[in-house]
Motif scaffolding. Structure first.
Motif, short mmCIF file in Angstrom:
data_model
loop_
_atom_site.label_atom_id
_atom_site.label_comp_id
_atom_site.label_asym_id
_atom_site.label_seq_id
_atom_site.Cartn_x
_atom_site.Cartn_y
_atom_site.Cartn_z
N TYR A 25 0.84 -1.20 0.00
CA TYR A 25 0.00 0.00 0.00
C TYR A 25 0.88 1.25 0.00
O TYR A 25 0.70 2.15 -0.82
N GLU A 26 1.80 1.31 0.93
CA GLU A 26 2.65 2.48 1.04
C GLU A 26 3.54 2.64 -0.19
O GLU A 26 3.73 3.74 -0.70
N ASP A 58 1.80 4.17 -3.19
CA ASP A 58 1.36 5.55 -3.01
C ASP A 58 2.49 6.52 -2.68
O ASP A 58 2.24 7.68 -2.35
N GLN A 59 3.74 6.08 -2.80
CA GLN A 59 4.85 6.98 -2.52
C GLN A 59 4.83 8.19 -3.46
O GLN A 59 5.16 9.31 -3.07
N TYR A 65 2.01 8.05 5.61
CA TYR A 65 1.16 6.86 5.51
C TYR A 65 0.90 6.31 6.91
O TYR A 65 1.81 6.21 7.73
N ASN A 88 -3.91 1.44 5.56
CA ASN A 88 -4.24 1.98 4.24
C ASN A 88 -4.72 3.44 4.25
O ASN A 88 -5.51 3.83 3.41
N ILE A 119 -3.84 7.70 4.37
CA ILE A 119 -2.91 8.80 4.17
C ILE A 119 -3.38 9.95 5.05
O ILE A 119 -4.55 10.33 5.00
#
Length: 349
Positions: free
Chosen positions: A206-207, A210-211, A226, A230, A232
């Motif tokens: 997940y992380e 989404d970086q 993060y 899940n 932000i």
């Protein structure tokens, strides 16, 4: 062969390996990490030699952990990070730089079409018909999108839903409910091969995926981080939630919804969520709007979307494209046969 892995929030790990007769014959780990004592690096290299070239990340990490003295300190990286770099060197995993992404900008349509397009594009990528993609959702009517495993009656207040004229659809990924009205949030989907997250746990994937958006938010002045599994968040509270599914054919569907300007009162009338959960979404009063993106950037939604796309395109090799007629036709068919049906939407009553 060389492989690299940048630990989210940590350091770069690189490894150069050679193989012979199905095993690793030599290995040299390097990077900008910290390691104490220095000689532990020799132990890490030695732990890799003799491992099968098909070893999993878990196998590699276990071999390293077993070789290291318990007092060893690995700072900015982990045995698993070394394992991922090794797997990449051996050709079992890929990096962002190995891919060319299709980028599809916002197209306003029935929001159920976007739910269906996740399934359509995942199938196309699995069959090698398209490249990996990043796409932005946009929609012309309100909708609640519930997670694949949520209970309909536990999430939805049908009386409130009917009063506000809002439909409900169940998506193919897990996670929580998305309260969507035109212009009230920013949603994107990534459809990528599982080899991009090979060796990563679900939490880390997940992380990892989404970086890029963390960097995009930083360019807009938002200090984002993060929050496992899940979410932000920023210093002012939750901004977004992510959902993910690994589908047949070696494909990951990953999407994120970020609150731009949500009517909190209406959301509470449609969704069965308490004020405590609402406060986690950026407001402590149901009389306020949930607006972390708008309030923290002071920008119109379309400018935020443009900044996200520009940042993604600055990082990776991309090609802009539109949806094909066949993709839209297939999505429409799925809306009619699956995503509009009570059999699917209420499959968990």
């Amino acid at each position: 062969m060389r492989g690299e892995y940048k630990v989210p929030g940590g350091k770069l790990v690189a490894v150069d390996v050679e193989t012979a007769e199905g095993v690793i014959s030599s290995a040299f780990v390097s990077g900008d990490f910290f390691l104490e004592p220095d000689e532990a690096l020799d132990d890490i290299n030695s732990a890799l030699v003799g491992l099968a070239d098909s070893s999993s990340v878990a196998d590699i990490a276990a071999a390293i952990t077993g070789r290291l003295d318990p007092v060893t300190r690995m700072i900015g990286f982990t045995p698993e990070a070394v394992g991922i770099a090794v797997r990449r060197a051996l050709g079992h995993a890929i990096d962002w730089s190995d891919l060319t992404f299709d980028v599809i900008g916002p197209v306003t349509m029935d929001p159920r079409m976007h739910v269906a397009l996740d399934e359509v594009l995942a199938a196309e990528l699995a069959h090698g018909e398209i490249r990996p993609s990043l796409r932005i959702w946009d929609w012309d009517q309100p909708l609640v999108v519930i997670g694949s495993f949520q209970s309909y009656r536990n999430e939805i207040d049908d009386e409130g839903r009917e009063r506000h004229g809002i439909n409900v659809v169940r998506r193919i990924t897990g996670g929580g409910a998305m309260f969507m009205e035109p212009g009230n949030c920013v949603t994107y989907s990534l459809v990528v091969p599982t080899s991009l997250v090979e060796g990563l746990s679900f939490e880390r994937s997940y992380e990892f995926l989404d970086q890029w958006v963390m960097g995009a938010l930083k360019t807009l002045g938002v200090n984002a981080r993060y929050v496992p599994l899940n979410d932000i968040a920023s210093d002012k509270g939750k901004i977004a939630g992510a959902a993910q599914r690994r589908v047949t054919g070696g494909v990951v569907v990953h999407h994120v919804t970020m609150a731009y300007d949500i009517d909190a009162d209406k959301m509470l009338e449609v969704l069965r969520i308490g004020r405590e959960k609402l406060s986690d979404k950026g407001t402590k009063s149901a009389n306020k709007r949930v607006d972390p993106l708008r309030s923290q950037t002071q920008l119109p939604r379309d400018e935020i979307i443009a900044a996200f796309l520009a940042h993604f395109e600055s990082l990776y090799t991309t090609t802009r494209r539109d949806y094909s007629e066949s993709e839209l036709a297939r999505a429409k068919e799925l809306v009619e046969t699956k995503f509009s049906s009570d059999e699917w939407t209420k499959r968990i009553p």
